[in-house]
Design an enzyme around this catalytic site. Structure first.
Site, PDB file in Angstrom:
ATOM      1  N   ASN A   6     -27.353  10.850  26.696  1.00 64.60           N
ATOM      2  CA  ASN A   6     -26.247  11.650  27.227  1.00 64.60           C
ATOM      3  C   ASN A   6     -26.656  12.155  28.610  1.00 64.60           C
ATOM      4  O   ASN A   6     -27.503  13.040  28.723  1.00 64.60           O
ATOM      5  CB  ASN A   6     -25.975  12.822  26.263  1.00 64.60           C
ATOM      6  CG  ASN A   6     -24.889  13.745  26.780  1.00 64.60           C
ATOM      7  OD1 ASN A   6     -24.219  13.440  27.769  1.00 64.60           O
ATOM      8  ND2 ASN A   6     -24.708  14.873  26.118  1.00 64.60           N
ATOM      9  N   PHE A   7     -26.038  11.592  29.641  1.00 64.83           N
ATOM     10  CA  PHE A   7     -26.403  11.968  31.018  1.00 64.83           C
ATOM     11  C   PHE A   7     -25.887  13.355  31.403  1.00 64.83           C
ATOM     12  O   PHE A   7     -26.320  13.910  32.400  1.00 64.83           O
ATOM     13  CB  PHE A   7     -25.837  10.956  32.018  1.00 64.83           C
ATOM     14  CG  PHE A   7     -26.564   9.638  32.087  1.00 64.83           C
ATOM     15  CD1 PHE A   7     -27.642   9.363  31.256  1.00 64.83           C
ATOM     16  CD2 PHE A   7     -26.181   8.669  33.015  1.00 64.83           C
ATOM     17  CE1 PHE A   7     -28.315   8.141  31.345  1.00 64.83           C
ATOM     18  CE2 PHE A   7     -26.842   7.454  33.108  1.00 64.83           C
ATOM     19  CZ  PHE A   7     -27.902   7.186  32.274  1.00 64.83           C
ATOM     20  N   LYS A   8     -24.899  13.859  30.667  1.00 63.06           N
ATOM     21  CA  LYS A   8     -24.246  15.129  31.044  1.00 63.06           C
ATOM     22  C   LYS A   8     -23.759  15.005  32.483  1.00 63.06           C
ATOM     23  O   LYS A   8     -23.238  13.952  32.848  1.00 63.06           O
ATOM     24  CB  LYS A   8     -25.210  16.303  30.835  1.00 63.06           C
ATOM     25  CG  LYS A   8     -25.830  16.268  29.428  1.00 63.06           C
ATOM     26  CD  LYS A   8     -26.568  17.499  29.043  1.00 63.06           C
ATOM     27  CE  LYS A   8     -27.093  17.352  27.623  1.00 63.06           C
ATOM     28  NZ  LYS A   8     -27.737  18.541  27.120  1.00 63.06           N
ATOM     29  N   HIS A  89     -19.631  18.416  21.514  1.00 60.55           N
ATOM     30  CA  HIS A  89     -20.930  18.819  22.070  1.00 60.55           C
ATOM     31  C   HIS A  89     -20.945  20.329  22.325  1.00 60.55           C
ATOM     32  O   HIS A  89     -19.951  20.900  22.774  1.00 60.55           O
ATOM     33  CB  HIS A  89     -21.228  18.055  23.371  1.00 60.55           C
ATOM     34  CG  HIS A  89     -22.663  18.175  23.772  1.00 60.55           C
ATOM     35  ND1 HIS A  89     -23.152  19.302  24.392  1.00 60.55           N
ATOM     36  CD2 HIS A  89     -23.717  17.351  23.607  1.00 60.55           C
ATOM     37  CE1 HIS A  89     -24.458  19.144  24.591  1.00 60.55           C
ATOM     38  NE2 HIS A  89     -24.826  17.960  24.132  1.00 60.55           N
ATOM     39  N   GLU A  91     -22.174  22.091  24.593  1.00 63.16           N
ATOM     40  CA  GLU A  91     -21.873  22.542  25.958  1.00 63.16           C
ATOM     41  C   GLU A  91     -20.362  22.594  26.189  1.00 63.16           C
ATOM     42  O   GLU A  91     -19.873  23.446  26.919  1.00 63.16           O
ATOM     43  CB  GLU A  91     -22.566  21.623  26.973  1.00 63.16           C
ATOM     44  CG  GLU A  91     -24.061  21.920  27.027  1.00 63.16           C
ATOM     45  CD  GLU A  91     -24.941  20.746  27.405  1.00 63.16           C
ATOM     46  OE1 GLU A  91     -24.426  19.720  27.882  1.00 63.16           O
ATOM     47  OE2 GLU A  91     -26.164  20.864  27.207  1.00 63.16           O
ATOM     48  N   GLU A 158     -27.465  18.906  16.743  1.00 64.71           N
ATOM     49  CA  GLU A 158     -28.180  19.374  17.928  1.00 64.71           C
ATOM     50  C   GLU A 158     -28.222  20.905  17.920  1.00 64.71           C
ATOM     51  O   GLU A 158     -27.242  21.553  18.319  1.00 64.71           O
ATOM     52  CB  GLU A 158     -27.451  18.926  19.196  1.00 64.71           C
ATOM     53  CG  GLU A 158     -27.330  17.429  19.350  1.00 64.71           C
ATOM     54  CD  GLU A 158     -27.077  17.040  20.808  1.00 64.71           C
ATOM     55  OE1 GLU A 158     -27.929  16.344  21.365  1.00 64.71           O
ATOM     56  OE2 GLU A 158     -26.060  17.453  21.382  1.00 64.71           O
ATOM     57  N   GLY A 164     -32.175  21.280  25.974  1.00 64.38           N
ATOM     58  CA  GLY A 164     -32.587  21.548  27.351  1.00 64.38           C
ATOM     59  C   GLY A 164     -33.664  22.615  27.480  1.00 64.38           C
ATOM     60  O   GLY A 164     -33.945  23.092  28.572  1.00 64.38           O
ATOM     61  N   SER A 194     -34.147  18.407  23.008  1.00 62.88           N
ATOM     62  CA  SER A 194     -35.516  18.272  23.525  1.00 62.88           C
ATOM     63  C   SER A 194     -36.295  17.121  22.885  1.00 62.88           C
ATOM     64  O   SER A 194     -37.496  17.245  22.644  1.00 62.88           O
ATOM     65  CB  SER A 194     -36.279  19.594  23.411  1.00 62.88           C
ATOM     66  OG  SER A 194     -35.639  20.583  24.200  1.00 62.88           O
TER      67      SER A 194
END
Ligand code: 13P
Length: 232
Positions: A6-8, A89, A91, A158, A164, A194
């Site tokens: 996942n590049f975000k 997700h 975020e 997650e 992160g 992580s």
């Protein structure tokens, strides 16, 4: 095993192309018969891909097209033959304010369009500190409105506090949580938070962990390939 990157909000269209070329070259020289590799670039870097890598969208709105400023929909994904999406997700839930109701609408719609859905769940630190039972209750609530029997579902656990931070969940926490999820979920269950070359082997050796969803450590193709090598 499943390896998902996942590049975000990282990488450009140009750097994504370079990345995909190196990753594909690396995968072609390895035995990946029993594995699946997904890459979720930012929406400006979505593309068709003629290789074993599956490109997925990090997000999209639940319409074909229309007046939804700033969003992309089915039409924009179909241009690149994309039928894989991340939904839920943390975020997007916490920073972009997506509610469970919104997330479940999106899930339902993309399910109706037969997408492969990587559905993300995860508890914040306050919940983790309350223990396994509180965590389990919180996680099951994140399945409200979600069809856990959907045959193109992949679940990604997650923990928010592990994303992160460099601080992955402990093996025992991952094992307990995945065991709990396995009571009702038969689709693959990924762990994310992580994951890096140093811990990927241990994480993937835990029962009921069918793959990993990786952020930071996936941003360089070499590091992602190193993780695949360590895991296998
Ligand atoms: P990190 O690997 O950077 O912790 O991110 C995990 C994640 O959120 C993947 O979706």
């Amino acid at each position: 095993m499943i390896f998902a990157a996942n590049f975000k909000m990282n990488h450009t269209r140009a750097s994504t192309q370079q990345y995909l070329n190196s990753l594909q070259k690396g995968l072609d020289s390895r035995d990946m018969q029993d594995d699946e590799v997904f890459v979720f670039p930012p929406s400006t870097a979505l593309c068709s891909w003629n290789g074993s890598i599956t490109i997925g969208a990090q997000n999209a709105y639940y319409q074909i097209n229309g007046a939804y400023t700033g969003e992309i929909g089915l039409e924009q994904l179909q241009e690149f033959d994309i039928d894989t999406i991340l939904i839920g997700h943390s975020e997007r839930r916490s920073i972009l304010g997506e509610s469970q109701e919104f997330v479940s609408k999106k899930f339902q719609w993309f399910k109706e369009h037969n997408f492969r859905i990587i559905y993300c769940i995860g508890e914040p630190l306050e919940l983790r500190e309350k223990g396994d039972e509180a965590v389990a209750q919180f996680l099951w609530e994140q399945f409200n409105g979600i069809d856990i029997n959907y045959d193109r579902l992949i679940v990604a656990y997650e923990p928010v506090w592990a994303i992160g931070t460099g601080l992955s969940a402990k093996s025992e926490q991952i094992a307990n949580t995945h065991r709990e999820l396995r009571k009702k979920i038969s689709s693959p269950i990924l762990y994310g938070g992580s994951v890096k070359p140093e811990n990927v082997k241990e994480i993937l050796s835990i029962e009921n962990v069918d793959g990993v969803l990786v952020g930071s450590a996936s941003l360089k193709a070499d590091s992602f390939l190193e993780m695949i090598d360590k895991a296998k």
